[in-house]
Design an enzyme around this catalytic site. Sequence first.
Site, PDB file in Angstrom:
ATOM      1  CG  ASN A 225       6.020  -1.383  -2.143  1.00 41.42           C
ATOM      2  OD1 ASN A 225       5.764  -0.834  -3.215  1.00 41.42           O
ATOM      3  ND2 ASN A 225       7.080  -1.082  -1.418  1.00 41.42           N
ATOM      4  CE  LYS A 226       0.510   1.412  -7.981  1.00 38.08           C
ATOM      5  NZ  LYS A 226       0.686   2.270  -6.823  1.00 38.08           N
TER       6      LYS A 226
ATOM      7  CG  ASP B 202      -3.868   5.861  -7.532  1.00 31.71           C
ATOM      8  OD1 ASP B 202      -5.000   5.503  -7.832  1.00 31.71           O
ATOM      9  OD2 ASP B 202      -2.917   5.083  -7.354  1.00 31.71           O
TER      10      ASP B 202
ATOM     11  CG  ASP C 262      -5.979   3.642 -13.837  1.00 27.37           C
ATOM     12  OD1 ASP C 262      -5.622   2.456 -14.019  1.00 27.37           O
ATOM     13  OD2 ASP C 262      -5.480   4.366 -12.940  1.00 27.37           O
TER      14      ASP C 262
ATOM     15  N   GLY D 143      -3.456   0.011  -0.445  1.00 24.38           N
ATOM     16  CA  GLY D 143      -4.362   0.248  -1.573  1.00 24.38           C
ATOM     17  C   GLY D 143      -5.132   1.551  -1.464  1.00 24.38           C
TER      18      GLY D 143
HETATM   19  C1  GLA Z   1      -3.032   1.565  -8.530  1.00 22.41           C
HETATM   20  C2  GLA Z   1      -2.641   2.482  -9.679  1.00 22.41           C
HETATM   21  C3  GLA Z   1      -3.875   3.036 -10.384  1.00 22.41           C
HETATM   22  C4  GLA Z   1      -4.863   1.929 -10.739  1.00 22.41           C
HETATM   23  C5  GLA Z   1      -5.111   1.006  -9.550  1.00 22.41           C
HETATM   24  C6  GLA Z   1      -5.943  -0.205  -9.912  1.00 22.41           C
HETATM   25  O1  GLA Z   1      -3.635   2.311  -7.527  1.00 22.41           O
HETATM   26  O2  GLA Z   1      -1.822   3.539  -9.236  1.00 22.41           O
HETATM   27  O3  GLA Z   1      -3.483   3.804 -11.502  1.00 22.41           O
HETATM   28  O4  GLA Z   1      -4.426   1.230 -11.860  1.00 22.41           O
HETATM   29  O5  GLA Z   1      -3.896   0.539  -8.983  1.00 22.41           O
HETATM   30  O6  GLA Z   1      -7.216   0.183 -10.282  1.00 22.41           O
END
Ligand code: GLA
Length: 458
Positions: free
Chosen positions: A233-234, A190, A51, A143
């Site tokens: 946790n990104k 998301d 995305d 996720g």
């Molecule tokens: C997270 C990000 C999204 C996307 C996904 C991987 O959820 O918030 O924008 O990049 O990772 O597909």
Amino acid sequence: MSSSPPKFKAAVIGSERLQNLKTTFELKYGGPPVFYACAPGRVNLIGEHIDYCGYSVLPMAIEQNILAAVSVNKSETIQLANTNTTYKDFTVSCSEEIAIDRANPKWYYYFLCGVKGIQETFGITRLPGMSCVVDGNIPPSSGLSSSSALVCCAGLVTMEANQKSLSKVALAEICAKGERYVGTEGGGMDQSISFLAEKGTAKLIEFEPLRATDVQLPDGAVFVISNCCVRMNKAASSHYNIRVVECRIAAKMLAHARGLSFNRLLKLAQVQIELEASLEDMLSLVDEVLHPEPYSREEVCKVLGITSEQFSTELLSANTQDVKHFKLHQRAKHVYGEAARVLHFKNVCDSGPAESIQLLGDLMNQSHASCRDLYECSCPELDQLVDICLKSGAVGSRLTGAGWGGCVVSMVPSDKLQSFWRAVREAYYLPDSCRAAIVEQSLFVSKPGGGAAIYLEE
Ligand code: GLA
């Protein structure tokens, strides 16, 4: 233009959950809430990490969501509480500028991202006082987009509290931008699905301009989500932003190699558009132009003719300043290949051939292999769980969301659901006491749920 999020009577939620939330709210703030806002999490069926490169993705909303009870008042503060008491209360004065500390991600910062996004959109100098209690049932760090759902819920709360009106598309864009205040350079999937989802259908989400198209999933199969129980946790690590940066550099290197002015090109999709090339052409171009060995900063600067300082300020983000090597070939290969798989998946769903379940499963399996080998966003537990799901009867299985932990989504023929569920439970969850303790909320069937909405007390 898309419509605004729907408004319903609170009675339609009618659940024990709403009643509990209302009671918590009254005990905490001494009066009833005036409205509720709800925003769902999502599961991405295919199209991972593309995305933010400008490519379409194919998620569906899940039934789990973030629900907030709200009152607007004269307290001159924004008061936030969570029904899960491990998330501490927080209060900020309406006269202060909203500050988000990237180095120290806390649950309420995600809420404040949504508030700030709406405040900036309308140039609101002083927000009204608000009291909120938040209740979430999306497993965190799995996720399934619990943090973006919180941002979206907060954006909707702030819009309603300020008696403003926005379309779903505008809300999705504002919340995607707002979430970047926590420091992750997310792509917008998301927030888009949280607002644009509709019950009973997955969506193809396209960007620039943002739009969503129904994708009817085939009869005869169900999607099962299983959590590998490794938390991701990104915002707390730089994995995610490193991938964003690698794609940005790859886009510039490809553009430069084809004589395009690369200064304004930031996304791999923009390069494809400028070259008027197909995705197959782009895959060949990657092989031709980029070498598989990781690139150093010096090499990229030399090829692009930029200084190390420009590299740091124009290409890197705050938490990627120390990265030394960039795997441009592998990342670009994943992105163009995955973009093609999304379109293929949508076409199979639309044309519905007899063997569609197998075809869709194959695409999901290819997607997982690409995430694992080229994009390196899997982990041993996710790979093990994918293997178990396939051995247990799934036709396709892949990590979903950012990866490095979190959930797997599997496509399972409906008549195999019972045996699949039993086998995965026995092979992955029961042998480990920590996993076994949370198996009920970690392994579940998901049907496409509806999008964000407001619920009014009568
Ligand atoms: C997270 C990000 C999204 C996307 C996904 C991987 O959820 O918030 O924008 O990049 O990772 O597909």
